[in-house]
Design a protein around this motif. Structure first.
Motif, short mmCIF file in Angstrom:
data_model
loop_
_atom_site.label_atom_id
_atom_site.label_comp_id
_atom_site.label_asym_id
_atom_site.label_seq_id
_atom_site.Cartn_x
_atom_site.Cartn_y
_atom_site.Cartn_z
N PRO A 1 0.82 -1.22 0.00
CA PRO A 1 0.00 0.00 0.00
C PRO A 1 0.84 1.27 0.00
O PRO A 1 0.43 2.29 -0.55
CB PRO A 1 -0.82 -0.10 1.27
N ALA A 2 2.03 1.21 0.61
CA ALA A 2 2.89 2.39 0.64
C ALA A 2 3.38 2.73 -0.76
O ALA A 2 3.50 3.91 -1.12
CB ALA A 2 4.08 2.16 1.57
N ILE A 3 3.63 1.72 -1.56
CA ILE A 3 4.08 1.94 -2.94
C ILE A 3 2.96 2.57 -3.76
O ILE A 3 3.20 3.48 -4.56
CB ILE A 3 4.56 0.62 -3.57
N ILE A 4 1.74 2.11 -3.54
CA ILE A 4 0.60 2.68 -4.26
C ILE A 4 0.39 4.14 -3.87
O ILE A 4 0.18 5.00 -4.73
CB ILE A 4 -0.67 1.84 -4.00
N ARG A 5 0.49 4.44 -2.57
CA ARG A 5 0.33 5.83 -2.12
C ARG A 5 1.42 6.72 -2.68
O ARG A 5 1.16 7.85 -3.09
CB ARG A 5 0.34 5.89 -0.59
N LEU A 6 2.64 6.21 -2.70
CA LEU A 6 3.76 6.98 -3.26
C LEU A 6 3.56 7.22 -4.75
O LEU A 6 3.81 8.32 -5.25
CB LEU A 6 5.08 6.26 -3.00
#
Length: 66
Positions: A2-7
């Protein structure tokens, strides 16, 4: 993951600034900066002063089985 998607969403949203007219960017940049700083300061103060705490209310329901 999810952090990659948010970034990725953050980067994509900043890349769209290239397609905006320069007049609009100059016109709305001070307001956007002020509102972002205001939200940041209020968030920091809310943690220090504990004004935005969540209290979870649990309700126990007694059921009778017949």
């Amino acid at each position: 993951m999810p952090a990659i998607i948010r970034l990725g969403l953050l980067i994509i949203s900043w890349l769209t600034i290239c397609y905006l007219p320069k007049e609009s960017v100059k016109k709305y940049a001070p307001v956007a900066t002020f509102s972002s700083l205001l939200v940041l300061v209020l968030s920091i103060l809310s943690f220090k002063l504990r004004t935005l705490t969540l209290r979870i209310l649990t309700i126990h329901i007694k059921t009778k089985i017949q």
